[in-house]
Design a protein around this motif. Structure first.
Motif, PDB file in Angstrom:
ATOM      1  N   ASP A 227       0.829  -1.208   0.000  1.00 52.48           N
ATOM      2  CA  ASP A 227       0.000   0.000   0.000  1.00 52.48           C
ATOM      3  C   ASP A 227       0.860   1.254   0.000  1.00 52.48           C
ATOM      4  N   GLY A 228       1.959   1.206   0.715  1.00 54.10           N
ATOM      5  CA  GLY A 228       2.843   2.372   0.757  1.00 54.10           C
ATOM      6  C   GLY A 228       3.439   2.668  -0.603  1.00 54.10           C
ATOM      7  N   LYS A 229       3.837   1.592  -1.257  1.00 60.58           N
ATOM      8  CA  LYS A 229       4.396   1.793  -2.593  1.00 60.58           C
ATOM      9  C   LYS A 229       3.356   2.338  -3.545  1.00 60.58           C
ATOM     10  N   ASN A 230       2.136   1.772  -3.464  1.00 60.56           N
ATOM     11  CA  ASN A 230       1.068   2.258  -4.343  1.00 60.56           C
ATOM     12  C   ASN A 230       0.744   3.711  -4.068  1.00 60.56           C
ATOM     13  N   GLY A 231       0.736   4.064  -2.790  1.00 60.42           N
ATOM     14  CA  GLY A 231       0.448   5.456  -2.449  1.00 60.42           C
ATOM     15  C   GLY A 231       1.506   6.399  -2.981  1.00 60.42           C
ATOM     16  N   THR A 232       2.766   5.931  -2.845  1.00 59.46           N
ATOM     17  CA  THR A 232       3.854   6.779  -3.371  1.00 59.46           C
ATOM     18  C   THR A 232       3.766   6.926  -4.878  1.00 59.46           C
ATOM     19  N   MET A 233       3.464   5.807  -5.534  1.00 64.95           N
ATOM     20  CA  MET A 233       3.365   5.847  -6.992  1.00 64.95           C
ATOM     21  C   MET A 233       2.193   6.713  -7.438  1.00 64.95           C
ATOM     22  N   ASN A 234       1.061   6.601  -6.726  1.00 63.59           N
ATOM     23  CA  ASN A 234      -0.103   7.417  -7.074  1.00 63.59           C
ATOM     24  C   ASN A 234       0.193   8.903  -6.889  1.00 63.59           C
ATOM     25  N   ALA A 235       0.865   9.215  -5.793  1.00 62.92           N
ATOM     26  CA  ALA A 235       1.214  10.618  -5.540  1.00 62.92           C
ATOM     27  C   ALA A 235       2.159  11.150  -6.606  1.00 62.92           C
ATOM     28  N   THR A 236       3.094  10.284  -7.000  1.00 65.41           N
ATOM     29  CA  THR A 236       4.024  10.708  -8.049  1.00 65.41           C
ATOM     30  C   THR A 236       3.306  10.962  -9.361  1.00 65.41           C
ATOM     31  N   ARG A 237       2.366  10.032  -9.697  1.00 64.25           N
ATOM     32  CA  ARG A 237       1.607  10.208 -10.938  1.00 64.25           C
ATOM     33  C   ARG A 237       0.752  11.464 -10.890  1.00 64.25           C
ATOM     34  N   GLU A 238       0.130  11.732  -9.754  1.00 62.81           N
ATOM     35  CA  GLU A 238      -0.693  12.928  -9.631  1.00 62.81           C
ATOM     36  C   GLU A 238       0.138  14.201  -9.773  1.00 62.81           C
ATOM     37  N   ALA A 239       1.332  14.174  -9.166  1.00 64.70           N
ATOM     38  CA  ALA A 239       2.200  15.345  -9.277  1.00 64.70           C
ATOM     39  C   ALA A 239       2.655  15.550 -10.725  1.00 64.70           C
ATOM     40  N   THR A 240       2.967  14.416 -11.381  1.00 61.07           N
ATOM     41  CA  THR A 240       3.386  14.512 -12.783  1.00 61.07           C
ATOM     42  C   THR A 240       2.254  15.040 -13.655  1.00 61.07           C
ATOM     43  N   THR A 241       1.029  14.552 -13.392  1.00 58.97           N
ATOM     44  CA  THR A 241      -0.133  15.010 -14.159  1.00 58.97           C
ATOM     45  C   THR A 241      -0.376  16.492 -13.950  1.00 58.97           C
ATOM     46  N   ARG A 242      -0.241  16.937 -12.696  1.00 59.94           N
ATOM     47  CA  ARG A 242      -0.430  18.366 -12.415  1.00 59.94           C
ATOM     48  C   ARG A 242       0.615  19.202 -13.141  1.00 59.94           C
ATOM     49  N   GLU A 243       1.842  18.729 -13.158  1.00 58.41           N
ATOM     50  CA  GLU A 243       2.899  19.470 -13.845  1.00 58.41           C
ATOM     51  C   GLU A 243       2.643  19.526 -15.350  1.00 58.41           C
ATOM     52  N   ALA A 244       2.118  18.399 -15.885  1.00 57.23           N
ATOM     53  CA  ALA A 244       1.894  18.346 -17.330  1.00 57.23           C
ATOM     54  C   ALA A 244       0.739  19.226 -17.762  1.00 57.23           C
ATOM     55  N   THR A 245      -0.306  19.290 -16.890  1.00 55.77           N
ATOM     56  CA  THR A 245      -1.501  20.060 -17.258  1.00 55.77           C
ATOM     57  C   THR A 245      -1.442  21.498 -16.780  1.00 55.77           C
ATOM     58  N   ARG A 246      -0.445  21.843 -16.021  1.00 54.04           N
ATOM     59  CA  ARG A 246      -0.352  23.212 -15.527  1.00 54.04           C
ATOM     60  C   ARG A 246      -0.051  24.157 -16.682  1.00 54.04           C
ATOM     61  N   ARG A 247      -0.813  25.245 -16.791  1.00 51.23           N
ATOM     62  CA  ARG A 247      -0.607  26.209 -17.858  1.00 51.23           C
ATOM     63  C   ARG A 247       0.676  26.988 -17.636  1.00 51.23           C
ATOM     64  N   PRO A 248       1.373  27.324 -18.727  1.00 47.86           N
ATOM     65  CA  PRO A 248       2.593  28.122 -18.570  1.00 47.86           C
ATOM     66  C   PRO A 248       2.268  29.489 -18.004  1.00 47.86           C
ATOM     67  N   ARG A 249       3.064  29.942 -17.099  1.00 45.15           N
ATOM     68  CA  ARG A 249       2.842  31.227 -16.450  1.00 45.15           C
ATOM     69  C   ARG A 249       4.031  32.136 -16.706  1.00 45.15           C
ATOM     70  N   LEU A 250       3.715  33.423 -16.850  1.00 49.58           N
ATOM     71  CA  LEU A 250       4.777  34.401 -16.999  1.00 49.58           C
ATOM     72  C   LEU A 250       5.457  34.610 -15.664  1.00 49.58           C
ATOM     73  N   SER A 251       6.707  34.949 -15.712  1.00 48.52           N
ATOM     74  CA  SER A 251       7.432  35.169 -14.463  1.00 48.52           C
ATOM     75  C   SER A 251       8.496  36.224 -14.688  1.00 48.52           C
ATOM     76  N   GLY A 252       8.993  36.750 -13.605  1.00 46.89           N
ATOM     77  CA  GLY A 252      10.095  37.690 -13.668  1.00 46.89           C
ATOM     78  C   GLY A 252       9.735  38.968 -14.395  1.00 46.89           C
ATOM     79  N   MET A 253      10.672  39.444 -15.198  1.00 50.59           N
ATOM     80  CA  MET A 253      10.496  40.702 -15.914  1.00 50.59           C
ATOM     81  C   MET A 253       9.357  40.627 -16.922  1.00 50.59           C
ATOM     82  N   THR A 254       9.184  39.466 -17.554  1.00 52.70           N
ATOM     83  CA  THR A 254       8.095  39.318 -18.522  1.00 52.70           C
ATOM     84  C   THR A 254       6.750  39.516 -17.853  1.00 52.70           C
ATOM     85  N   TRP A 255       6.574  38.904 -16.672  1.00 53.18           N
ATOM     86  CA  TRP A 255       5.326  39.060 -15.923  1.00 53.18           C
ATOM     87  C   TRP A 255       5.113  40.517 -15.525  1.00 53.18           C
ATOM     88  N   LEU A 256       6.173  41.180 -15.096  1.00 56.01           N
ATOM     89  CA  LEU A 256       6.064  42.564 -14.655  1.00 56.01           C
ATOM     90  C   LEU A 256       5.620  43.479 -15.796  1.00 56.01           C
TER      91      LEU A 256
END
Length: 350
Positions: free
Chosen positions: A14-43
């Motif tokens: 169960d621990g391994k599955n939980g870790t793997m699920n969390a990793t997949r969720e984090a990867t999915t969030r990173e993949a679907t996260r929209r690009p954001r402006l930052s730094g001088m471009t954002w300003l």
């Protein structure tokens, strides 16, 4: 013992599955996260977002309206039987479409002036006038990067908006492009609103306004001077417009009074000049031998050894090449303005 072993194994699984699920969720969030402006471009985007979004929204609405008008035009032409039937025989039914072309072309030609005044002039003048430039200079970012970001984002907005408008306007006009009675391709209404010319003219006006604002350091004064600069650019550009092409000369040797004596020109060709051609190859002004009677005129022609016509013209096929040649000149001037801004900005942009 066996119970403890099974429990331990299950827990590990169960621990391994939980870790793997969390990793997949984090990867999915990173993949679907929209690009954001930052730094001088954002300003920079946040500082000028109202102007940028207004320009992009206005361009999108204009594009949608021209797409609709294009559909209306094509429906009319199909129902009328064009190009089998001449539009001059439409008895005014085409007038509304002709008026639409003229109105939109006039509005599009005002874009370089409007963006130069309301986007270019305040871009740096506002920061220099209210002290924002000093605040930026006190940060870790260099003034060169700040200036480059401002110019890059502004140029991108100008590129997207003007290229979209130019492409759609040209697409709308294309079914009747060869009809000089609708829009003469040599007129500023057509030439300045299609191809690369709108972007080149607008970019020069906007960056010229930025340079004027950087020098004057007062927003209102910069806007007034930029208005004059943008109008002057349009006037000078219109004056030298026809010199961008390669003039073609066609001659005839059937006299000047016969029905087929005048040389035939390609459809849509723009006639620059016409002269009488003598047997020795000399050119005489078409006002030569402008006698009161036909008999006296004929005698004058014979005495002058006039054998036909010489006509200078520009074919419509040169339009695209003329636009790119002219745009390259405008881009070169804009590059000079940008170079001035960076040289000026290294010492005076605070």
């Amino acid at each position: 013992m066996s119970t403890f072993t099974r429990t331990s194994t299950g827990t590990t699984s169960d621990g391994k599955n939980g870790t793997m699920n969390a990793t997949r969720e984090a990867t999915t969030r990173e993949a679907t996260r929209r690009p954001r402006l930052s730094g001088m471009t954002w300003l920079v985007w946040r500082q000028h977002r109202a102007a940028f979004w207004t320009i992009l929204a206005a361009a999108a609405l204009s594009v949608a309206w021209m797409v609709y008008q294009r559909g209306q035009l094509v429906d009319f032409l199909d129902g009328y039987g064009y190009p089998g039937k001449d539009l001059s025989d439409a008895d005014g039914a085409f007038q509304q479409y002709d008026d639409a072309f003229s109105s939109v072309a006039f509005g599009l030609q005002a874009i370089p002036v409007l963006l130069g005044v309301f986007l270019g002039a305040p871009l740096l003048a506002g920061d220099l006038e209210n002290g924002t430039a000093k605040l930026v200079a006190a940060q870790s970012m260099s003034r060169t990067r700040w200036l480059a970001t401002k110019l890059a984002l502004t140029g991108l907005v100008v590129l997207v908006s003007t290229v979209a408008l130019s492409a759609v306007f040209g697409w709308w006009w294309s079914p009747v492009k060869s009809e000089v009675t609708v829009l003469d391709w040599t007129s500023t209404d057509a030439f300045n609103n299609t191809g690369p010319v709108p972007f080149a003219l607008t970019l020069l006006s906007v960056f010229g306004g930025v340079a004027i604002g950087a020098v004057l350091r007062r927003t209102l004064m910069a806007m007034v001077v930029t208005f004059g600069f943008s109008v002057l650019v349009q006037l000078v550009w219109g004056h030298f417009l026809m010199s961008l092409g390669n003039v073609i000369t066609v001659t005839s040797n059937k006299g000047v009074v016969a029905e087929d004596a005048f040389p035939s020109l390609p459809k849509g060709a723009y006639q620059l000049d016409e002269s009488y051609l003598t047997g020795g190859g000399d050119l005489l002004g078409w006002g030569t031998c402008n006698e009161a009677t036909d008999q006296a005129r004929e005698l004058c022609m014979k005495k002058a050894d006039v054998v036909g016509w010489s006509v200078d013209y520009l074919p419509m096929s040169q339009m695209n090449g003329m636009q790119w040649f002219g745009a390259s000149i405008l881009f070169a001037l804009t590059a000079g303005v940008v170079a001035f801004l960076f040289l000026w900005g290294r010492k005076r942009l605070v």
